[in-house]
Design a protein around this motif. Structure first.
Motif, short mmCIF file in Angstrom:
data_model
loop_
_atom_site.label_atom_id
_atom_site.label_comp_id
_atom_site.label_asym_id
_atom_site.label_seq_id
_atom_site.Cartn_x
_atom_site.Cartn_y
_atom_site.Cartn_z
N GLU A 145 -8.03 0.27 24.31
CA GLU A 145 -7.37 0.09 23.01
C GLU A 145 -7.33 1.40 22.24
N ALA A 146 -8.43 2.15 22.23
CA ALA A 146 -8.45 3.43 21.51
C ALA A 146 -7.48 4.43 22.13
N LEU A 147 -7.45 4.51 23.45
CA LEU A 147 -6.57 5.45 24.13
C LEU A 147 -5.10 5.10 23.90
N SER A 148 -4.79 3.81 23.82
CA SER A 148 -3.40 3.40 23.59
C SER A 148 -2.92 3.80 22.20
N ALA A 167 2.86 -6.29 20.08
CA ALA A 167 1.52 -6.76 20.46
C ALA A 167 1.04 -6.01 21.72
N ILE A 168 0.75 -4.74 21.53
CA ILE A 168 0.33 -3.89 22.65
C ILE A 168 -0.96 -4.41 23.28
N TRP A 169 -1.87 -4.87 22.44
CA TRP A 169 -3.14 -5.40 22.93
C TRP A 169 -2.95 -6.54 23.93
N LEU A 170 -1.84 -7.29 23.75
CA LEU A 170 -1.57 -8.42 24.63
C LEU A 170 -1.31 -7.95 26.06
N HIS A 171 -0.61 -6.82 26.21
CA HIS A 171 -0.35 -6.27 27.55
C HIS A 171 -1.65 -5.86 28.24
N HIS A 172 -2.62 -5.45 27.45
CA HIS A 172 -3.88 -4.96 28.02
C HIS A 172 -4.78 -6.08 28.53
N ARG A 178 -7.80 -8.19 21.68
CA ARG A 178 -7.43 -8.35 20.27
C ARG A 178 -8.57 -7.93 19.35
N VAL A 179 -9.77 -8.41 19.64
CA VAL A 179 -10.94 -8.05 18.84
C VAL A 179 -11.26 -6.56 19.01
N ALA A 180 -11.17 -6.08 20.25
CA ALA A 180 -11.48 -4.67 20.51
C ALA A 180 -10.55 -3.76 19.73
N ARG A 181 -9.27 -4.12 19.64
CA ARG A 181 -8.30 -3.28 18.92
C ARG A 181 -8.65 -3.22 17.42
N ALA A 182 -9.02 -4.37 16.85
CA ALA A 182 -9.41 -4.38 15.44
C ALA A 182 -10.66 -3.53 15.23
N ILE A 183 -11.62 -3.62 16.14
CA ILE A 183 -12.86 -2.85 16.00
C ILE A 183 -12.58 -1.35 16.06
N VAL A 184 -11.68 -0.94 16.93
CA VAL A 184 -11.32 0.48 17.01
C VAL A 184 -10.72 0.95 15.68
N SER A 242 0.84 -1.20 0.00
CA SER A 242 0.00 0.00 0.00
C SER A 242 0.87 1.25 0.00
N SER A 243 0.28 2.36 -0.41
CA SER A 243 0.95 3.66 -0.30
C SER A 243 0.61 4.34 1.01
N ILE A 244 -0.20 3.66 1.86
CA ILE A 244 -0.65 4.25 3.12
C ILE A 244 0.26 3.78 4.26
N PRO A 245 0.92 4.72 4.97
CA PRO A 245 1.75 4.32 6.10
C PRO A 245 0.96 4.34 7.41
N ILE A 246 0.95 3.23 8.13
CA ILE A 246 0.39 3.21 9.47
C ILE A 246 1.37 2.49 10.40
N ASP A 247 1.28 2.79 11.67
CA ASP A 247 2.08 2.08 12.66
C ASP A 247 1.62 0.63 12.69
N PRO A 248 2.49 -0.33 12.39
CA PRO A 248 2.04 -1.73 12.36
C PRO A 248 1.51 -2.22 13.70
N SER A 249 1.91 -1.58 14.80
CA SER A 249 1.43 -1.99 16.12
C SER A 249 -0.05 -1.64 16.33
N ARG A 250 -0.62 -0.86 15.43
CA ARG A 250 -2.05 -0.55 15.55
C ARG A 250 -2.90 -1.80 15.38
N SER A 251 -2.49 -2.68 14.49
CA SER A 251 -3.32 -3.84 14.16
C SER A 251 -2.88 -5.08 14.91
N PRO A 252 -3.82 -5.87 15.41
CA PRO A 252 -3.44 -7.13 16.05
C PRO A 252 -3.03 -8.20 15.05
N PHE A 253 -3.19 -7.91 13.76
CA PHE A 253 -2.90 -8.89 12.72
C PHE A 253 -1.64 -8.59 11.92
N ILE A 254 -1.16 -7.36 11.95
CA ILE A 254 0.05 -7.01 11.20
C ILE A 254 1.28 -7.44 11.99
#
Length: 318
Positions: free
Chosen positions: A200-203, A150-155, A169-175, A44-56
């Motif tokens: 998850e949203a605040l993180s 895996a930031i979601w894992l700490h939560h 994990r699901v909550a992070r994807a939904i956000v 993709s041409s879109i840059p995002i922090d990979p830690s945002r997604s529980p799947f990346i």
């Protein structure tokens, strides 16, 4: 380092999910990147922090593409000195055929060969920069490497738990589905429970507030948020009494034994959300399409999130 910054071609993301998560993973892809894939690699041409997604798993900022390793090596030799210490990482491509896969010993050799072409100081233990080399169907790619955390894992280790709460994990994807481009976006979770979505949203630095009708869960939500060092407004109140306007509402429809909702109550909740939010993401264990339609909301995308025999629907509405 300017040479490395001026020649970025694209971003490669590698994905990993269980089969029962694929539908959710693909909805998150569509929300963030505008399309989904069946493979494990998305460009993709879109840059995002990979830690945002529980799947990346990781992101490669592609600098060079070549038909062979020699093409990459020749281009690297021409670059100016890298000022920071660095290390080259071979990124495996799970989409390659069995006859194209590269063994461990050969991967280490390639890392060393490519690293030797870069003018600078190698540090295998604590490098300041990571670079990636990866074999793809068209040849090879080289670029900056960012590994997902895996930031979601700490939560998961929050002090207050709730049996029917979403997994982190699901909550992070939904956000991410709710706010793929979160800058300037105001969110509300009006049925926030113990605050899994809020954390998850605040993180991820999002602007979100919480609300719940159940006074027993409010202290837990506030406690979980504070436990991770975040701050957000969490108030006691009915979704039907929300008066401020928001860009997005994330609504996990109550379904436990203490929160049995009639169809009339569900309709009133969604009618209220349509008034105060431009976009509504609904999580439900029931099929409520007719109620959503009656509330004046339009379903624009959806998926299912499964865990064992338990299935949730995630429905994106505008």
């Amino acid at each position: 380092m300017n040479d490395f910054n001026l020649d970025l071609l694209s971003y490669i993301y590698t994905y990993s999910c269980r089969e029962d998560e694929r539908s959710l993973c693909q909805l998150e892809m569509r929300a963030i990147f505008g399309r989904d894939i069946e493979t494990s690699i998305l460009e993709s041409s879109i840059p995002i922090d990979p830690s945002r997604s529980p799947f990346i798993k990781e992101r490669i900022d592609v600098i060079f593409k070549g038909t062979c390793l020699e093409d990459i090596a020749l281009r690297l030799k021409k670059l100016q000195t890298v000022e920071a210490t660095f290390k080259v990482v071979f990124v495996k491509n799970d989409d390659l055929g069995q006859d194209e896969k590269i063994g461990f010993k050969k991967r280490r050799e390639i890392e060393r060969e490519i690293g030797l072409q870069i003018n600078g100081e190698v540090d295998l233990l604590k490098p300041e920069l990571l670079f990636a080399i990866m074999k793809v169907n068209e040849g090879w790619i080289f670029g900056k490497y960012i590994k997902s955390e895996a930031i979601w894992l700490h939560h998961q280790r929050k002090p207050h738990q709730y049996s029917t709460a979403l997994s982190t994990r699901v909550a992070r994807a939904i956000v991410n589905i709710a706010a793929p481009n979160p800058n300037g976006v105001k969110l509300i979770d009006p049925c926030c429970g113990i605050g899994t979505v809020l954390v998850e949203a605040l993180s991820m630095g999002m602007d979100i507030v919480g609300r719940d009708l159940n006074r027993l869960v409010i202290p837990g939500a506030r406690g979980n948020i504070a436990h991770f060092g975040f701050h957000a407004e969490v108030t006691l109140g009915d979704i039907r009494d929300v008066t401020e306007n928001y860009d997005v509402a994330i609504i996990d429809m109550p379904y436990n034994l203490c929160s049995v909702l009639s169809k009339e109550d569900q309709l009133e909740m969604l009618e209220s959300a349509r008034i105060f939010a431009k976009k509504v993401v609904i999580i439900t264990i029931e099929t409520i399409d007719s109620i959503i339609e009656k509330a004046g909301l339009v379903i624009v995308d959806r998926c299912v999130a499964k865990k064992g025999g338990f299935t949730r629907q995630i429905i994106v509405c505008e």
